[in-house]
Design a protein around this motif. Sequence first.
Motif, PDB file in Angstrom:
ATOM      1  N   GLU A   1       0.830  -1.200   0.000  1.00  0.00           N
ATOM      2  CA  GLU A   1       0.000   0.000   0.000  1.00  0.00           C
ATOM      3  C   GLU A   1       0.869   1.257   0.000  1.00  0.00           C
ATOM      4  OE1 GLU A   1      -2.720  -0.121   3.208  1.00  0.00           O
ATOM      5  OE2 GLU A   1      -3.844  -1.849   2.428  1.00  0.00           O
ATOM      6  N   SER A   2       1.976   1.210   0.724  1.00  0.00           N
ATOM      7  CA  SER A   2       2.909   2.343   0.699  1.00  0.00           C
ATOM      8  C   SER A   2       3.479   2.534  -0.703  1.00  0.00           C
ATOM      9  CB  SER A   2       4.052   2.101   1.685  1.00  0.00           C
ATOM     10  OG  SER A   2       3.555   1.991   3.006  1.00  0.00           O
ATOM     11  N   LEU A   3       3.702   1.421  -1.411  1.00  0.00           N
ATOM     12  CA  LEU A   3       4.172   1.511  -2.781  1.00  0.00           C
ATOM     13  C   LEU A   3       3.156   2.242  -3.652  1.00  0.00           C
ATOM     14  CD1 LEU A   3       6.398   0.566  -4.818  1.00  0.00           C
ATOM     15  CD2 LEU A   3       4.966  -1.450  -5.205  1.00  0.00           C
ATOM     16  N   GLU A   4       1.867   1.911  -3.493  1.00  0.00           N
ATOM     17  CA  GLU A   4       0.819   2.584  -4.261  1.00  0.00           C
ATOM     18  C   GLU A   4       0.771   4.072  -3.926  1.00  0.00           C
ATOM     19  OE1 GLU A   4      -1.256   1.755  -6.549  1.00  0.00           O
ATOM     20  OE2 GLU A   4      -1.589  -0.406  -6.560  1.00  0.00           O
ATOM     21  N   GLN A   5       0.862   4.398  -2.634  1.00  0.00           N
ATOM     22  CA  GLN A   5       0.789   5.798  -2.224  1.00  0.00           C
ATOM     23  C   GLN A   5       1.964   6.588  -2.787  1.00  0.00           C
ATOM     24  OE1 GLN A   5       0.605   5.644   2.032  1.00  0.00           O
ATOM     25  NE2 GLN A   5      -1.456   4.732   2.080  1.00  0.00           N
ATOM     26  N   ARG A   6       3.147   5.954  -2.770  1.00  0.00           N
ATOM     27  CA  ARG A   6       4.313   6.651  -3.298  1.00  0.00           C
ATOM     28  C   ARG A   6       4.181   6.894  -4.791  1.00  0.00           C
ATOM     29  NH1 ARG A   6       7.612  10.401  -1.663  1.00  0.00           N
ATOM     30  NH2 ARG A   6       9.569  10.375  -2.852  1.00  0.00           N
ATOM     31  N   PHE A   7       3.603   5.953  -5.499  1.00  0.00           N
ATOM     32  CA  PHE A   7       3.397   6.136  -6.930  1.00  0.00           C
ATOM     33  C   PHE A   7       2.414   7.276  -7.192  1.00  0.00           C
ATOM     34  CE2 PHE A   7       0.606   5.260 -10.570  1.00  0.00           C
ATOM     35  CZ  PHE A   7       1.532   5.407 -11.598  1.00  0.00           C
ATOM     36  N   GLN A   8       1.345   7.346  -6.400  1.00  0.00           N
ATOM     37  CA  GLN A   8       0.368   8.417  -6.589  1.00  0.00           C
ATOM     38  C   GLN A   8       1.007   9.778  -6.344  1.00  0.00           C
ATOM     39  OE1 GLN A   8      -2.566   8.043  -7.854  1.00  0.00           O
ATOM     40  NE2 GLN A   8      -2.510   5.779  -7.839  1.00  0.00           N
ATOM     41  N   PHE A   9       1.889   9.849  -5.342  1.00  0.00           N
ATOM     42  CA  PHE A   9       2.556  11.123  -5.053  1.00  0.00           C
ATOM     43  C   PHE A   9       3.457  11.526  -6.220  1.00  0.00           C
ATOM     44  CE2 PHE A   9       6.423  13.233  -3.507  1.00  0.00           C
ATOM     45  CZ  PHE A   9       5.868  14.404  -3.013  1.00  0.00           C
ATOM     46  N   LEU A  10       4.232  10.594  -6.726  1.00  0.00           N
ATOM     47  CA  LEU A  10       5.128  10.905  -7.828  1.00  0.00           C
ATOM     48  C   LEU A  10       4.347  11.264  -9.085  1.00  0.00           C
ATOM     49  CD1 LEU A  10       7.862   8.134  -7.397  1.00  0.00           C
ATOM     50  CD2 LEU A  10       7.961  10.517  -6.659  1.00  0.00           C
ATOM     51  N   GLN A  11       3.227  10.609  -9.271  1.00  0.00           N
ATOM     52  CA  GLN A  11       2.405  10.891 -10.451  1.00  0.00           C
ATOM     53  C   GLN A  11       1.861  12.323 -10.409  1.00  0.00           C
ATOM     54  OE1 GLN A  11      -1.106   8.413 -10.895  1.00  0.00           O
ATOM     55  NE2 GLN A  11      -0.721   8.198 -13.094  1.00  0.00           N
ATOM     56  N   GLN A  12       1.648  12.859  -9.220  1.00  0.00           N
ATOM     57  CA  GLN A  12       1.196  14.247  -9.088  1.00  0.00           C
ATOM     58  C   GLN A  12       2.355  15.231  -9.215  1.00  0.00           C
ATOM     59  OE1 GLN A  12      -0.789  14.413  -5.311  1.00  0.00           O
ATOM     60  NE2 GLN A  12      -2.443  13.008  -5.937  1.00  0.00           N
ATOM     61  N   ARG A  13       3.551  14.832  -8.724  1.00  0.00           N
ATOM     62  CA  ARG A  13       4.665  15.763  -8.691  1.00  0.00           C
ATOM     63  C   ARG A  13       5.242  16.056 -10.078  1.00  0.00           C
ATOM     64  NH1 ARG A  13       5.258  19.669  -6.491  1.00  0.00           N
ATOM     65  NH2 ARG A  13       7.500  19.705  -6.921  1.00  0.00           N
ATOM     66  N   VAL A  14       5.279  15.093 -10.975  1.00  0.00           N
ATOM     67  CA  VAL A  14       5.885  15.332 -12.287  1.00  0.00           C
ATOM     68  C   VAL A  14       5.126  16.421 -13.054  1.00  0.00           C
ATOM     69  CG1 VAL A  14       6.394  14.310 -14.538  1.00  0.00           C
ATOM     70  CG2 VAL A  14       6.960  13.070 -12.446  1.00  0.00           C
ATOM     71  N   PRO A  15       3.772  16.382 -13.145  1.00  0.00           N
ATOM     72  CA  PRO A  15       3.071  17.508 -13.798  1.00  0.00           C
ATOM     73  C   PRO A  15       3.251  18.818 -13.041  1.00  0.00           C
ATOM     74  CG  PRO A  15       1.662  15.578 -13.665  1.00  0.00           C
ATOM     75  CD  PRO A  15       2.846  15.295 -12.808  1.00  0.00           C
TER      76      PRO A  15
END
Length: 839
Positions: free
Chosen positions: A518-532
């Motif tokens: 679940e932490s892996l999923e959360q980290r991916f969501q954060f990175l997905q927001q940060r790049v844009p």
Amino acid sequence: MPIQYLVRAACAVVFKGPYWLRQFMTAKRVRLLLCLCLCFVGCSRRWFRRQADQETAAAISEKGGYLDGGSIYPASASRLHDPFAADRPPMPPDDPQSHQLMRCVDGKRGYKRWGKFGYTPTIESSQWVETLPRDERGEVQLDLREAVRIARVNSREYQRNLETLYLSALDVTLERFQFDHQLFAGNRLNQDFRGSEVGAGSETRLDSFAGFSKLSATGGELVTGFANSLVWDSWGSGSELFRSTLDFTLIQPLLRFGGRARVLELLTQSERDLLANVRQMEQFRQGFYVNITTGRNSGSGPTLGGNVSQAGLGVIAGFPSGRNGAPPAGGYLGLLQDQQEIRNQESTIAALRDSLAQLEAAFDANRISSRLQVDQARQALLNAQSGLLVSKAAYQSRLDDYKISLGLPPDIPVQIHDPLLERFVLIDPKLTQLQDALSTILLTMRRGRNDPTSELIDTSLQQLEQLDQRIDEQIGDAAARLKQFRQRIPERKIQLEKVAQQARLLKADVDPRVYDHESLEQRFQFLQQRVPAIETEIQDIRRERAELTQDRSGSNLPKVHEQLISLATRASDLLLELSLIQAETKLQGITLLPLEIEATQAIGMARVHRLDWMNARANVVDSWRKIEFFANDLKSDLDIVIDGQLGTEPDKILDFDSDHSRVRFGLEFDSPAARLAERNRYRASLIRYQQARRGYMLFEDRVKQSLRNTVRIIKLSQINLEVRRVAVEVAIAQYDMARLRLNPPVRPNQPTRTSPTAARDLLSALNDLLDAQNDLLNVWVSYEVLRVLLDFEMGTMQLDPTGVWIDPGPLQIEELPPLEGGFLEDSRLPGSDLDHMIH
């Protein structure tokens, strides 16, 4: 053979010589002369050498083995190749003082023809150097396959083991020869002069003999011989007298030496030793790859003293130690790991250099009250630079040592290039170059802070605009890496679940976040927001930068200059964040090939497939056989002896008759009254057998210990990789925070001050990031080493024709059926069939 020259010379003498010589050299005498010359001269060195090569190659092939290239002679591309004649090599360079002892020793003149085959000024030829894979700069370019190829061609150890296998086969040819028909022939020429009181005269006697001997498997020995004598009495009539005799002897032991166990022992042992050495050479070929690749000592090769592979391999994986539990890699993989660690150090130095520039700028701008932070950063940079110099020097020393293991001289320039560890280049070198370019622009701008000029601002704006396209490319690359991250999530969840199961099975005290998907999923969501968001902020910086170009009057130059520095600093921070995002997304692509195996399964596979285990069992039987061998000495000795001689009358060389013959029959008996030496040898054989049994038990224990240790470290590495991955992620976050504290956000109506511990925190974060990267690298490389070692230790390793490991990929072994007791049961196992064993 030179016999054809003898025939030609004899024909020339008979048919072209003077009349008196043709009269003397009758056909009978020509034949006798040819036989005499043949026995005296024999065959050439080359003929004997090639005959030995053919017989040994056949003996090795019978056991399922082979010699590289079909012979033990190094190829012409090898450093070990001797370009001169094998049978008549020229004299190599000698020590001058020692050479005088060959000319004159102890006042005596020495042999004068030492230089009959010529002289050579060097020990090795220089032609082999031209076969190395060099680039335009003359450097030898190596990948793993090329390293293995060069090592097999040039390694002295590899060549020595091939020659040992050859010598083992040479012993077999000798023992086989003992049971062959052994032919012999010869001539004797005597001249006898007698005085008047003892029968005055002169007599010339030419004796020719030929025959054969044969040893049977039961110990019987038959020797037969045919001889004739030509006596030429030159005193008186000058008459010639021919006589012929046929001798034979038969000895058949009935008791002490009459058993096959006794008579065939040496032949049996040499054949078994050759089989063991063929197996050991095949295992040495596998171990040679292991050694070149991982630097692990992979056991001995063929031997001539018996007890082949009795000592086993030992714990070749090493024991768990350090923070990771992964023993350091050596060989080719160790050098690759050193290269990557040097790259990590260079990245750290680049980050330290940039941080030092920011701290100096902050100090000049009065945002840092004490110069201590600047000096701390400079001291850390100097220490890191010194450490990098040491690491590079140590790498060159290890590279020189590796060259010697390949059979190359250490002064040959070698470069090792392999894409295997590119996955650990977490940050794109293009992005690093972009950051360096932006840091250089910032440094120039900060140096001109006290006296900004319009030219400086114009130049800086132009340079910043030139970086825009490269920045956009890196943002696009980060977005592509995020897509790859999304695709890996299902696979990563499976891996994390296996790690969780492994941790629970081992009762390991591991932070649950290590395997929390679940932490892996959360980290991916954060990175997905940060790049844009980073892309949006970059566009805002560009818009604000464009606005600065509209108002650049003389009074506004310092303000414009400060704003431009602030915008460039924000862009630098965003590039840093972008690099950390790149690192984190690439970090998720570093995985381990699954090895799902228990120690008991690995041991079962080794018991079936390991060649040295087969030899270890055979060694015990060899010791057991010696009991029967030496017990035979304790018996009485009873032999049947038959010998005789059949003769002819003078000048009737084939007319054998009983009047000129004799035959003797007899029995020879030796009682066992004095058998002290035999008794001691027998008692020693009993003790050696018990020692062999205990040695075999130790061999099994060591194999089990090593495999249990290897499997244990494999499981540990599977957990530790995830632990070290999280450690790298935490180190990245720490470094991100420390960099942000160097440039705190501007607050209205408040002075901007850098944290008093910013430098210390940044240095600590950088050190932690470097350690975490190296630890992750160490775990992954060690795991690759363990994959090679496990395949080797189980005896299942296969090599392609060039000697390179055929990677079996993921490994999952089902439960093996128990091995039925008894050595004889192994006849059903792979290895009893030689072709299957080797191929």
